[in-house]
Design a protein around this motif. Structure first.
Motif, PDB file in Angstrom:
ATOM      1  N   GLU A  89      -6.365  46.026  49.202  1.00 35.56           N
ATOM      2  CA  GLU A  89      -6.091  46.584  47.868  1.00 35.56           C
ATOM      3  C   GLU A  89      -6.734  47.956  47.709  1.00 35.56           C
ATOM      4  OE1 GLU A  89      -3.936  45.526  45.999  1.00 35.56           O
ATOM      5  OE2 GLU A  89      -3.706  43.391  46.413  1.00 35.56           O
ATOM      6  N   GLU A  90      -7.990  48.067  48.158  1.00 35.60           N
ATOM      7  CA  GLU A  90      -8.717  49.327  47.973  1.00 35.60           C
ATOM      8  C   GLU A  90      -8.092  50.462  48.794  1.00 35.60           C
ATOM      9  OE1 GLU A  90     -11.091  50.046  45.754  1.00 35.60           O
ATOM     10  OE2 GLU A  90     -10.977  48.007  45.009  1.00 35.60           O
ATOM     11  N   TYR A  91      -7.543  50.116  49.960  1.00 32.15           N
ATOM     12  CA  TYR A  91      -6.861  51.136  50.760  1.00 32.15           C
ATOM     13  C   TYR A  91      -5.720  51.747  49.940  1.00 32.15           C
ATOM     14  CZ  TYR A  91      -4.593  53.495  54.622  1.00 32.15           C
ATOM     15  OH  TYR A  91      -4.048  54.463  55.405  1.00 32.15           O
ATOM     16  N   GLU A  92      -4.938  50.867  49.312  1.00 30.11           N
ATOM     17  CA  GLU A  92      -3.825  51.337  48.461  1.00 30.11           C
ATOM     18  C   GLU A  92      -4.364  52.177  47.304  1.00 30.11           C
ATOM     19  OE1 GLU A  92      -0.585  51.053  49.014  1.00 30.11           O
ATOM     20  OE2 GLU A  92      -1.209  50.134  50.911  1.00 30.11           O
ATOM     21  N   ILE A 125     -21.174  36.634  44.599  1.00 34.10           N
ATOM     22  CA  ILE A 125     -20.980  35.880  43.354  1.00 34.10           C
ATOM     23  C   ILE A 125     -19.668  36.359  42.750  1.00 34.10           C
ATOM     24  CG2 ILE A 125     -21.902  35.306  41.063  1.00 34.10           C
ATOM     25  CD1 ILE A 125     -24.692  35.726  42.087  1.00 34.10           C
ATOM     26  N   VAL A 126     -18.698  35.464  42.709  1.00 32.80           N
ATOM     27  CA  VAL A 126     -17.404  35.828  42.130  1.00 32.80           C
ATOM     28  C   VAL A 126     -17.341  35.213  40.742  1.00 32.80           C
ATOM     29  CG1 VAL A 126     -14.933  35.974  42.518  1.00 32.80           C
ATOM     30  CG2 VAL A 126     -16.470  35.683  44.474  1.00 32.80           C
ATOM     31  N   VAL A 127     -17.334  36.095  39.749  1.00 31.17           N
ATOM     32  CA  VAL A 127     -17.370  35.627  38.363  1.00 31.17           C
ATOM     33  C   VAL A 127     -15.942  35.503  37.851  1.00 31.17           C
ATOM     34  CG1 VAL A 127     -18.295  36.052  36.045  1.00 31.17           C
ATOM     35  CG2 VAL A 127     -19.528  36.927  38.069  1.00 31.17           C
ATOM     36  N   PHE A 128     -15.626  34.336  37.342  1.00 33.43           N
ATOM     37  CA  PHE A 128     -14.319  34.107  36.716  1.00 33.43           C
ATOM     38  C   PHE A 128     -14.497  33.925  35.219  1.00 33.43           C
ATOM     39  CE2 PHE A 128     -13.442  33.099  41.060  1.00 33.43           C
ATOM     40  CZ  PHE A 128     -12.098  33.392  41.250  1.00 33.43           C
ATOM     41  N   LYS A 129     -13.537  34.457  34.464  1.00 35.91           N
ATOM     42  CA  LYS A 129     -13.520  34.168  33.027  1.00 35.91           C
ATOM     43  C   LYS A 129     -12.480  33.081  32.782  1.00 35.91           C
ATOM     44  CE  LYS A 129     -10.159  37.769  31.805  1.00 35.91           C
ATOM     45  NZ  LYS A 129      -9.908  39.012  31.068  1.00 35.91           N
ATOM     46  N   LYS A 130     -12.795  32.203  31.847  1.00 36.10           N
ATOM     47  CA  LYS A 130     -11.836  31.146  31.521  1.00 36.10           C
ATOM     48  C   LYS A 130     -11.045  31.579  30.291  1.00 36.10           C
ATOM     49  CE  LYS A 130     -13.382  26.821  32.585  1.00 36.10           C
ATOM     50  NZ  LYS A 130     -14.331  25.673  32.478  1.00 36.10           N
ATOM     51  N   HIS A 170     -18.747  44.995  41.664  1.00 40.58           N
ATOM     52  CA  HIS A 170     -17.575  45.490  42.370  1.00 40.58           C
ATOM     53  C   HIS A 170     -16.309  44.942  41.704  1.00 40.58           C
ATOM     54  CE1 HIS A 170     -15.042  46.840  45.504  1.00 40.58           C
ATOM     55  NE2 HIS A 170     -14.927  45.712  46.155  1.00 40.58           N
ATOM     56  N   THR A 171     -15.314  45.842  41.548  1.00 41.05           N
ATOM     57  CA  THR A 171     -14.071  45.416  40.906  1.00 41.05           C
ATOM     58  C   THR A 171     -12.874  45.846  41.757  1.00 41.05           C
ATOM     59  OG1 THR A 171     -14.171  47.491  39.652  1.00 41.05           O
ATOM     60  CG2 THR A 171     -14.892  45.497  38.515  1.00 41.05           C
ATOM     61  N   PRO A 172     -12.656  45.159  42.877  1.00 37.14           N
ATOM     62  CA  PRO A 172     -11.444  45.487  43.639  1.00 37.14           C
ATOM     63  C   PRO A 172     -10.261  45.252  42.715  1.00 37.14           C
ATOM     64  CG  PRO A 172     -12.301  43.347  44.305  1.00 37.14           C
ATOM     65  CD  PRO A 172     -13.300  43.946  43.357  1.00 37.14           C
ATOM     66  N   SER A 173      -9.244  46.066  42.867  1.00 38.51           N
ATOM     67  CA  SER A 173      -8.174  45.976  41.876  1.00 38.51           C
ATOM     68  C   SER A 173      -6.800  46.102  42.537  1.00 38.51           C
ATOM     69  CB  SER A 173      -8.396  47.108  40.870  1.00 38.51           C
ATOM     70  OG  SER A 173      -7.297  47.246  40.031  1.00 38.51           O
ATOM     71  N   PRO A 174      -5.843  45.239  42.249  1.00 38.89           N
ATOM     72  CA  PRO A 174      -6.003  44.029  41.450  1.00 38.89           C
ATOM     73  C   PRO A 174      -6.793  42.981  42.231  1.00 38.89           C
ATOM     74  CG  PRO A 174      -3.790  44.146  42.376  1.00 38.89           C
ATOM     75  CD  PRO A 174      -4.489  45.398  42.782  1.00 38.89           C
ATOM     76  N   MET A 175      -7.370  42.008  41.531  1.00 36.20           N
ATOM     77  CA  MET A 175      -8.211  41.051  42.259  1.00 36.20           C
ATOM     78  C   MET A 175      -7.742  39.603  42.154  1.00 36.20           C
ATOM     79  SD  MET A 175     -11.888  41.389  40.393  1.00 36.20           S
ATOM     80  CE  MET A 175     -12.083  41.774  38.690  1.00 36.20           C
ATOM     81  N   ASN A 176      -6.460  39.423  41.938  1.00 38.22           N
ATOM     82  CA  ASN A 176      -5.964  38.025  41.892  1.00 38.22           C
ATOM     83  C   ASN A 176      -6.080  37.302  43.235  1.00 38.22           C
ATOM     84  OD1 ASN A 176      -4.119  39.964  42.522  1.00 38.22           O
ATOM     85  ND2 ASN A 176      -2.580  39.311  41.041  1.00 38.22           N
ATOM     86  N   PHE A 191     -13.165  38.198  37.270  1.00 41.11           N
ATOM     87  CA  PHE A 191     -13.763  39.156  36.320  1.00 41.11           C
ATOM     88  C   PHE A 191     -14.586  40.213  37.059  1.00 41.11           C
ATOM     89  CE2 PHE A 191     -16.973  40.422  33.129  1.00 41.11           C
ATOM     90  CZ  PHE A 191     -16.152  40.746  32.061  1.00 41.11           C
ATOM     91  N   LEU A 192     -15.471  39.780  37.943  1.00 39.09           N
ATOM     92  CA  LEU A 192     -16.292  40.703  38.737  1.00 39.09           C
ATOM     93  C   LEU A 192     -16.627  40.054  40.067  1.00 39.09           C
ATOM     94  CD1 LEU A 192     -19.228  42.224  36.579  1.00 39.09           C
ATOM     95  CD2 LEU A 192     -17.362  43.472  37.669  1.00 39.09           C
ATOM     96  N   LEU A 193     -16.765  40.883  41.082  1.00 42.68           N
ATOM     97  CA  LEU A 193     -17.174  40.413  42.410  1.00 42.68           C
ATOM     98  C   LEU A 193     -18.525  41.068  42.692  1.00 42.68           C
ATOM     99  CD1 LEU A 193     -16.873  39.300  45.272  1.00 42.68           C
ATOM    100  CD2 LEU A 193     -15.088  40.973  45.700  1.00 42.68           C
ATOM    101  N   ILE A 194     -19.574  40.243  42.808  1.00 41.91           N
ATOM    102  CA  ILE A 194     -20.931  40.792  42.873  1.00 41.91           C
ATOM    103  C   ILE A 194     -21.647  40.370  44.159  1.00 41.91           C
ATOM    104  CG2 ILE A 194     -23.124  41.022  41.615  1.00 41.91           C
ATOM    105  CD1 ILE A 194     -21.692  40.247  39.074  1.00 41.91           C
ATOM    106  N   PRO A 195     -21.641  41.251  45.188  1.00 37.89           N
ATOM    107  CA  PRO A 195     -22.460  40.956  46.366  1.00 37.89           C
ATOM    108  C   PRO A 195     -23.936  41.018  45.985  1.00 37.89           C
ATOM    109  CG  PRO A 195     -21.450  43.135  46.558  1.00 37.89           C
ATOM    110  CD  PRO A 195     -20.916  42.522  45.303  1.00 37.89           C
ATOM    111  N   VAL A 196     -24.704  40.062  46.509  1.00 35.19           N
ATOM    112  CA  VAL A 196     -26.135  39.970  46.182  1.00 35.19           C
ATOM    113  C   VAL A 196     -26.939  39.775  47.459  1.00 35.19           C
ATOM    114  CG1 VAL A 196     -27.882  38.643  44.908  1.00 35.19           C
ATOM    115  CG2 VAL A 196     -25.592  38.878  43.959  1.00 35.19           C
ATOM    116  N   GLY A 197     -28.064  40.453  47.553  1.00 36.73           N
ATOM    117  CA  GLY A 197     -28.941  40.261  48.711  1.00 36.73           C
ATOM    118  C   GLY A 197     -30.205  41.076  48.550  1.00 36.73           C
TER     119      GLY A 197
END
Ligand code: IYR
Length: 220
Positions: A89-92, A125-130, A170-176, A191-197
């Motif tokens: 997606e990010e390449y596009e 951590i992949v955060v989803f909204k309901k 991080h918000t790759p887009s679209p992220m479905n 909602f958000l993709l959050i690498p943690v370390g």
């Protein structure tokens, strides 16, 4: 209609002088939080991640619906799939979907479509909204979902900082693709993709500044 029983408020109480001291210290402490785009591969114990997520879950939400789900990915195969899909997606995005102005605004940060951190960071951590709750196939309304999940992510970032860890919102887009890879139900939206370390030993961050009080606050 049943009304909640009440319990005593358990927050700490301080004098104005103590509040001043504590607010100064917290400002200094939080001012050092930075987004990082590279991570050490040093493992982070699962319980640390659990505590961080429980802190996020303590955020306020519309009608206390807590319309969030945190998917915690340490499996290298799943991280690899997420990286591949995000980079596609990010390449596009970088090659055709982002405007000239957007690319210019990002230039100082040196970002591009490569997202190596999605595999190096020990946790994603992949955060989803309901969008709504699905209970026994019945839809139940949630309220102020974006505001609520945004607040939870703020709590998440402060907890990450407190644990001496670093993250990237991080918000790759679209992220479905995240919904598919993680096999989430249709009422959950990424909602958000959050690498943690841990930060790498040689970590560098852009030399940027934050707006002044005059620029962000208006007193009446
Ligand atoms: N999502 C892309 C582009 C990007 C957009 C903004 I706004 C940023 O602050 C940073 C990056 C990427 O992750 O590279």
């Amino acid at each position: 209609m049943k009304i909640h029983a009440t319990i005593p408020y358990r927050g700490q109480r301080f004098s104005p002088a103590e509040s001043l001291q504590r607010s100064r210290e917290y400002l200094k402490y939080m001012s050092r939080r930075r987004s990082l785009r590279s991570f050490s591969d040093k493992p982070v114990p699962r319980e640390v991640i659990e505590n961080i997520v429980l802190t996020a879950g303590a955020a306020p939400s519309g009608a206390n619906k807590q319309p969030w789900v945190f998917c915690l990915v340490s499996d290298p195969e799943i991280k690899h799939k997420i990286r591949e899909a995000a980079e596609k997606e990010e390449y596009e995005n970088y090659h055709q979907r982002m405007s000239e102005e957007w690319l210019r605004d990002l230039e100082p940060f040196g970002t591009d479509w490569h997202k190596e951190f999605l595999e190096t960071a020990p946790w994603l951590i992949v955060v989803f909204k309901k969008a709504y709750d699905l209970i026994e196939d019945k839809r139940h309304k949630n309220y102020y979902v974006n505001e609520s999940v945004g607040l939870a992510c703020g709590f998440l970032l402060t907890a990450i900082h407190q644990a001496g860890l670093v993250a990237l919102t991080h918000t790759p887009s679209p992220m479905n693709f995240l919904q598919k890879i993680l096999d989430r139900p249709e009422n959950e939206r990424p909602f958000l993709l959050i690498p943690v370390g841990y930060p790498p030993p040689d970590a560098e961050v852009p030399d940027i500044s934050r707006k002044t009080l005059d620029e962000i606050a208006v007193f009446y």
